[in-house]
Design a protein around this motif. Sequence first.
Motif: not given
Length: 610
Positions: A434-442, A515-528, A533-536
């Motif tokens: 989290s920070g000034n962009l909101g919250r996200a999952i890593m 790095a990638l920053v997005t309000d979208g999703r990655l596949s459940g198989a992503s992660g390298k 992601i899921h920036v809200s």
Amino acid sequence: MSDSRIAECHPVVRQVTERLTERSRESRQAYLDMIQQAVSRGPVRSGLSCTNLAHDYAAAPDHDKLILRSSERGANIAIVSAYNDVLSAHAPYQHYPDIIKTTLAQQGHVAQLAAGVPAMCDGVTQGQDGMELSLFSRDVIAMSTAIGLSHQVFDGMLMLGICDKIVPGLLMAALRFGHLPAVFVPAGPMPSGISNAEKAKTRQAHAAGELDDDALLASEMASYHSPGTCTFYGTANSNQMLVEMLGLQLPGSSFVNPNDPLRLPLTRYAAQQVAAITALQPGFMPVGQMIDERSIVNAVVGLLATGGSTNHSIHLIAIARMAGIRLNWQDMADLSNVVPLLARVYPNGSADINAFQRSGGMPLLMRELAGAGLLHQNVNTILGAGLEHYFNEPYLDAEQRLQWRPAAAESSDLTVLAAAHAPFMREGGMKLVSGNLGRAIMKVSAVPDDRWLVEAPARVFTDQHQVLAAYKAGELHRDVVVVVKQQGPKANGMPELHKLTPALTNLQDAGFRVALVTDGRLSGASGKVPAAIHVSPEACAGGLIGVINDGDILRLDGHSGELTVLTPGFSEREFQVPQPGPSLGLGRELFQVFRNNVSSAEQGAISIDF
């Protein structure tokens, strides 16, 4: 390993559960009141008129009509199937309804195929326009299931689903019909093809222009080669883990291959078990009472301990909400701080789900977690009270009868499934940033910890195809934070951006900090590649991700949980919230009502809330 029967609950697990229970008190009680009003102590169908019943019985065989008309003990079980020929995971379901009907008929019960629900393959639609329907298909599946169950002639339900949005949708609907028992019936993963590492290497080579399409197709077809679930640990296999962790699937049944001799007996036993827990039997266990705050916490623990799909940071919130339980990202983050990573399955390692099963699978994993005090053991399951049933694995005895025995004393492959006292990581596979962009999952389980911190200039895009074009033009060969905005639920249905993974991995392998920053999703198989992601809130809901410009300095730090734009004055920028135009073609226009009404990713991206 400590004795799981006497292990005390970890204080953080207890605290999170208590907090969740208090937060959900009113909504949970309202939910329980609702399902209690719907509970029938006799056959549900007895409350319908003769005309109603005649319509239901009309196509049934004569022996089924006899049971439905006269038996007070014979249950009518709804089958909800996501069978189609497109999804390899669901292809084995073609003959399951007949197996189930025959099995139940032998015990004096009836089964009817109540609903066939849509099931799309994210692997087929990945990077294509059809992916814009993917997330919303979850809610459509929930509604489709509700339509099938609305006939009110059923005493229980068997759910036939495996893949990405299908199981969450089925779970959501099952909980809204929480006065009935539910059992989920898996079909199992396909046997192993080429290694996931070899598949990923080929994809990266193709993204770099080193291999042609024919070589890539040959590699993909050697990986995805037969009926059964894809063998990497993406959302589909994470679904199976979760359903077993919730006690809604038979112990040890999730990852048995479709053609394994165990598969048919397990399917038959699942049918028998749902009939044993209807309101017509002493062991009545409606799913809405069975799944509670403790069950949901167990599911989150399982997700974190296995490095499961980030999609469940959305789906679990939506599923819990259907039962009046208000799960949130902070709950997940707090649990992640104390839940160790015990599984290394691609993309978190080189092994596939079959190797996980051979190493001990779900029974051993659950016993290890329970022994460390990380699971609530005093929960209800389809086999009765207590989680200890799930520390056993199925097998066939000398007479080929289905039996259960205690899981192996230890993992047969400690590179795939670790003991709780010697985990791969001391913390779980996800972080809240989290920070000034909101919250996200890593997702950090597949990212080396020296890559958890990236501070670099932004390069901003509004489409994944723009990113790939810039990569091919050599514009991203530097330290960079790739920002892909306007990809949230309101914008375009939040399609997965997995197609970016090979290109970004190539940049990382070349030595750049990426790095990638997005309000979208990655596949459940992503992660390298490290990704927030899921920036809200998303850009189309007024989120500040919408005002990032090329060259802004971004900091993503998985250690401290930080996601910040460091450019002075960033937070004071004014901008007009983007208003995406209607998506046309491939039926996307039919889903505008979903985009207009969907909640944020942090609230489960639900478009059918109430």
